[in-house]
Motif scaffolding. Structure first.
Motif, PDB file in Angstrom:
ATOM      1  N   SER A 103       0.852  -1.210   0.000  1.00 17.76           N
ATOM      2  CA  SER A 103       0.000   0.000   0.000  1.00 17.76           C
ATOM      3  C   SER A 103       0.875   1.243   0.000  1.00 17.76           C
ATOM      4  O   SER A 103       1.833   1.319   0.775  1.00 17.76           O
ATOM      5  N   LYS A 141      -0.784   1.811  -4.818  1.00 10.80           N
ATOM      6  CA  LYS A 141      -0.032   0.598  -4.496  1.00 10.80           C
ATOM      7  C   LYS A 141       1.231   0.546  -5.354  1.00 10.80           C
ATOM      8  O   LYS A 141       1.337   1.244  -6.371  1.00 10.80           O
ATOM      9  N   LYS A 175      -6.737  -4.396  -1.636  1.00 13.09           N
ATOM     10  CA  LYS A 175      -6.457  -3.857  -2.980  1.00 13.09           C
ATOM     11  C   LYS A 175      -6.401  -5.012  -3.953  1.00 13.09           C
ATOM     12  O   LYS A 175      -6.219  -6.170  -3.551  1.00 13.09           O
ATOM     13  N   LEU A 183      -7.005   1.667  -3.256  1.00  9.45           N
ATOM     14  CA  LEU A 183      -6.557   1.118  -1.976  1.00  9.45           C
ATOM     15  C   LEU A 183      -7.712   1.356  -1.004  1.00  9.45           C
ATOM     16  O   LEU A 183      -8.168   2.494  -0.862  1.00  9.45           O
TER      17      LEU A 183
END
Ligand SMILES: Cc1cc2nc3c(=O)[nH]c(=O)nc-3n(C[C@H](O)[C@H](O)[C@H](O)COP(=O)(O)OP(=O)(O)OC[C@H]3O[C@@H](n4cnc5c(N)ncnc54)[C@H](O)[C@@H]3O)c2cc1C
Length: 399
Positions: free
Chosen positions: A49, A158, A265, A254
């Protein structure tokens, strides 16, 4: 005779790789030493993330704790920009996709928390808006009906944790950095104005010399700092991650939750990555002390809690088989802020660790690179000083 370098970086995770690339791009003669393989530890086992909103762990303890955590937002803003730049420079191997992040609320208290959080974040310059129920479901129709509101940050997203650090490492080598794997540092001694670095590869001793040593060794930073007569005030924490089978693309975002531990995700290949800070058990030696090289254990209640949080946010994940669950180990400082800067009592030594070093690695790399080259870092690093806890204790004692 030892090989001599301007800077030696210890640790080949995301941070070490980003540092080696950054220093080499400035023409610094840099050596990266990694005991195992590049990306074998936290950097290759995390959720990938890129989160710039305050995380649940930062807001769950109220607004005062959130205000303190928000002091790190300048680092996040810098990293948001740098990930974009790196993505353009290095290409698909980084797996960078900053298409936005949603933090969900499922009750009135959560929605109020999102408003207060977004106001705080905006006061530090982060672009965040709070969407009502209709707006949230229009943007993400796959979210559960129970979702009442969401804060949206367009910079979030991400990167691919499996490939990002190796890609940065290849870039570093292309720019002239020396990268040695299977070389574990066993001793760090000050000799005159340089550091003598003792290491081993397959039990064969090696030595190196460097003007500057940077510890980018994740949960081992404190162990290495001890070799230099110093200490890094962070604790190791074991966390749980799961990945599902592939499914058709349904979300570019996300997804996090303001009142639960959750990050969710979808990867470029279609798998759903589920994490969010659910604790696992650190491995231990026979005498009960923590074994940082051992395999951490999954805790069944965390696994169930994480799955429940994911399904409560995105009900369709119920039908996806979980392919794998694993444990990774990372560091946290007592105040949840990162630890970045010179190592106290060890001239020419620097460190960065604590918290979201995957998200923040590019910013730490640039700031430390500026610092070790004698330039003024573009951001004030004082809030993240290694010795801030001693000072806080001293202030409390004086009071
Ligand atoms: C399950 C999980 C999920 C996470 N999710 C996220 C997320 O989504 N986003 C985010 O920003 N952060 C996340 N984190 C945190 C993030 O993964 C870490 O902060 C980050 O990867 C740390 O990177 P690093 O390069 O500092 O350390 P590491 O990746 O741990 O690398 C340190 C390296 O140092 C090497 N080393 C240690 N000692 C020596 C020695 N003596 N000699 C030579 N080499 C040595 C190790 O072998 C290791 O490869 C998560 C962490 C976990 C565990």
């Amino acid at each position: 005779m030892s090989a001599r370098y301007d800077v030696a970086v210890v640790g080949g995770g995301l941070l070490g790789a980003a540092l080696a690339r950054e220093l080499a791009s400035d023409g610094v003669d840099v050596l990266l030493l990694e005991r195992d393989q590049i990306n074998q530890h936290a950097s290759g086992r995390n959720a990938g993330s890129l989160h710039f909103q305050l995380e649940y762990r930062m807001i769950e303890r109220g607004l005062d704790a959130a205000r303190r955590a928000a002091e790190a937002i300048p680092l996040h803003l810098e990293s948001a920009r740098l990930w974009q730049e790196l993505g353009a420079e290095i290409g698909p191997a980084l797996g960078v996709a900053q298409r936005g992040g949603l933090m969900l609320a499922t009750d009135a208290e959560g929605a109020r928390r999102l408003e207060a959080k977004a106001e705080l974040e905006r006061s530090w310059g982060l672009e965040v808006s709070v969407l009502d129920r209709t707006e949230t479901h229009r943007l993400a129709p796959y979210l559960a009906d129970t979702v009442l509101a969401a804060s949206y940050c367009p910079d979030e997203g991400k990167a691919n944790a499996r490939t990002a650090a190796p890609a940065l490492c290849r870039a570093a080598v292309g720019l002239g950095a020396d990268v040695l794997t299977r070389v574990g540092v066993t001793g760090l001694e000050r000799e005159g104005s340089r550091w003598k670095i003792r290491a081993e590869q397959n039990s064969v001793p090696m030595t190196f010399e460097a003007d500057i040593v940077i510890l980018a060794a994740g949960v081992w930073c404190d162990e290495l700092a001890a070799m230099m007569g110093s200490a890094v005030p962070v604790e190791p924490v074991a966390l749980t991650m799961s990945v599902t089978a592939r499914t058709a693309p349904f979300t570019p975002y996300l997804i996090q939750h303001a009142g639960a531990r959750l990050s969710l995700k979808q990867t470029a290949e279609g798998n759903v990555l589920i994490g969010g800070g659910w604790p696992a058990r650190l491995a231990s030696h026979a005498d009960g002390t923590v074994d940082l090289r051992g395999r951490g254990e999954i805790v069944s209640t965390s696994l169930a809690g994480n799955a429940a949080a994911a399904i409560a946010a995105v009900p369709s994940v119920t039908s996806l088989p979980v392919l794998r669950t694993w444990v990774g180990t990372t560091t946290l400082a007592p105040d949840q802020l990162p630890v970045v800067g010179p190592l106290p009592g060890a001239p020419g030594a620097f460190v960065a660790t604590g918290g979201s070093v995957f998200t923040l690695g590019p910013a730490f790399a640039v700031l430390l690179s500026e610092l070790v080259q004698g330039r003024t870092p573009r951001l004030d690093l004082r809030p993240y000083r290694v010795d801030r806890f001693d000072r806080d204790e001293a202030v409390r004692d004086a009071g």
